[in-house]
Enzyme design. Structure first.
Site, mmCIF file in Angstrom:
data_model
loop_
_atom_site.group_PDB
_atom_site.id
_atom_site.type_symbol
_atom_site.label_atom_id
_atom_site.label_comp_id
_atom_site.label_asym_id
_atom_site.label_seq_id
_atom_site.Cartn_x
_atom_site.Cartn_y
_atom_site.Cartn_z
ATOM 1 N N ASP A 52 53.796 101.523 -4.168
ATOM 2 C CA ASP A 52 52.920 100.343 -4.231
ATOM 3 C C ASP A 52 51.549 100.672 -3.648
ATOM 4 O O ASP A 52 50.647 99.838 -3.643
ATOM 5 C CB ASP A 52 53.561 99.117 -3.561
ATOM 6 C CG ASP A 52 53.948 99.361 -2.117
ATOM 7 O OD1 ASP A 52 53.682 100.469 -1.605
ATOM 8 O OD2 ASP A 52 54.521 98.450 -1.493
ATOM 9 N N SER A 53 51.370 101.941 -3.219
ATOM 10 C CA SER A 53 50.030 102.424 -2.875
ATOM 11 C C SER A 53 49.127 102.372 -4.105
ATOM 12 O O SER A 53 47.907 102.507 -3.984
ATOM 13 C CB SER A 53 50.096 103.847 -2.310
ATOM 14 O OG SER A 53 50.833 104.700 -3.167
ATOM 15 N N ASP A 91 58.690 101.599 -5.937
ATOM 16 C CA ASP A 91 58.626 100.596 -4.870
ATOM 17 C C ASP A 91 58.842 99.198 -5.437
ATOM 18 O O ASP A 91 58.171 98.821 -6.417
ATOM 19 C CB ASP A 91 57.231 100.610 -4.215
ATOM 20 C CG ASP A 91 57.178 101.498 -2.989
ATOM 21 O OD1 ASP A 91 58.202 101.637 -2.296
ATOM 22 O OD2 ASP A 91 56.097 102.074 -2.739
ATOM 23 N N LYS A 121 62.748 101.643 -4.172
ATOM 24 C CA LYS A 121 62.521 101.833 -2.731
ATOM 25 C C LYS A 121 62.136 100.487 -2.125
ATOM 26 O O LYS A 121 61.380 99.719 -2.737
ATOM 27 C CB LYS A 121 61.419 102.868 -2.483
ATOM 28 C CG LYS A 121 61.037 103.024 -1.007
ATOM 29 C CD LYS A 121 60.300 104.312 -0.727
ATOM 30 C CE LYS A 121 58.807 104.261 -0.926
ATOM 31 N NZ LYS A 121 58.085 103.262 -0.111
ATOM 32 N N GLU A 190 57.747 107.068 7.759
ATOM 33 C CA GLU A 190 56.284 107.172 7.745
ATOM 34 C C GLU A 190 55.692 107.057 9.144
ATOM 35 O O GLU A 190 56.005 106.121 9.895
ATOM 36 C CB GLU A 190 55.708 106.069 6.824
ATOM 37 C CG GLU A 190 54.185 106.093 6.737
ATOM 38 C CD GLU A 190 53.629 105.317 5.548
ATOM 39 O OE1 GLU A 190 54.401 104.825 4.709
ATOM 40 O OE2 GLU A 190 52.388 105.222 5.480
HETATM 41 O O1 KIV Z 1 53.480 103.502 -1.662
HETATM 42 C C1 KIV Z 1 53.517 104.694 -1.327
HETATM 43 O O2 KIV Z 1 52.790 105.554 -1.853
HETATM 44 C C2 KIV Z 1 54.457 105.077 -0.271
HETATM 45 C C3 KIV Z 1 54.295 106.439 0.319
HETATM 46 C C4 KIV Z 1 53.155 106.472 1.253
HETATM 47 C C5 KIV Z 1 55.544 106.922 0.943
HETATM 48 O O3 KIV Z 1 55.290 104.305 0.101
#
Ligand code: KIV
Length: 272
Positions: A52-53, A91, A121, A190
């Protein structure tokens, strides 16, 4: 080609657990689109995270909170079309699993059905136990995410290192055990002290994939746009940059602009 790439034709959740047993490190990177996924998969990266980044990296939001389930499914289905070997984990975005286990399951099913991804996730431990169990009971593999959990940024108030104090470290250790017990196949850890991350990795049989969690864990994950230098303003200590793509791309775009304006592009060979 990495050793792992030769050995495993297709990465599954079981492959990752086996890799931990054999002491083989797991590589994981993010991707949000077809073209990047194809390159990451072709390079032999074991796991692709549709993180979700994307909310920050793709859409320019300050946090991961605004991205929607529909948007995550769009990114995930683009990624799935680009891969042949990597395990694709997606995510579940903020607001799509926290309120109750039934909603969590509905969101996970939509991701799996509409994108073709292999696992989901979620962020958190004890608080989301029932949701995790519900998703797992439907046969959907779940990766946990502990330590700094960006969906809770407004609760933390800061992106600094988590679990430095004993109380938070103890909760994190208990949450890792709990996620293992309910059936998660791996956990992202993290931004926590390396010593604590190593201890957690030793205490569970499922892989712990670190980001800013030191070298004593079972694998590493980075945001691809960070490690290839496209997000130059983001410079945490844990980040190793493998390319300076911001500079490379800026140079290419400037040269193109000059070539267009001077009439150099296209030349005789570049036209019909
Ligand atoms: O959303 C994401 O990219 C993440 C990573 C930083 C592990 O959760």
């Amino acid at each position: 080609m990495s050793v792992a790439k030769k050995e495993y034709k297709r990465i599954t959740t079981k492959t990752l657990v086996d890799m931990k047993k054999k002491g083989e490190k797991i590589s994981m990177l993010t991707a949000y689109d077809f073209t990047m996924a194809k390159i990451v998969d072709g390079a032999g990266i074991d796991v692709i995270l549709v993180g979700d980044s994307a909310s920050n990296v793709m859409a320019g939001h300050e946090t991961t909170l605004p991205i929607t389930l529909d948007q995550m499914i769009y990114h995930a289905s683009s990624v799935v079309r680009g891969i042949t070997r990597s395990l694709v984990v997606v995510d579940i975005p903020f607001g799509s699993y926290q309120s109750d286990p039934k909603e969590a399951l509905r969101s996970a099913i939509r991701i799996m059905k509409e994108s073709g991804a292999h696992a989901v996730k979620v962020e958190g431990g004890k608080e989301i136990k029932e949701s995790v169990k519900r998703i797992l009971n439907a046969g959907i593999p779940v990766m946990g995410h502990l330590g700094l959990t960006p969906q809770s940024i407004y609760k933390f108030g800061t992106y600094t290192v988590r679990a430095k104090e004993e109380e938070e470290a103890d909760k994190l250790k208990a949450d890792a055990k709990l996620l293992e017990k309910v059936g998660c196949f791996a956990i992202v850890l993290e931004k926590v002290p390396a010593k604590l991350a190593k201890e957690v990795a030793k205490s569970v049989s499922i892989p712990i994939i670190g980001i800013g969690a030191g070298n004593g864990v079972d694998g590493q994950v980075l945001v691809t746009h960070d490690m290839i230098g496209m997000t130059k303003e983001f410079n945490p200590r844990f980040l190793r940059r493998y390319l300076d793509l911001d500079a490379e791309m800026t140079g290419a775009f400037r040269t193109y602009s000059e070539d267009v304006k001077s009439g150099d592009f296209p030349n005789d060979k570049e036209q019909y």
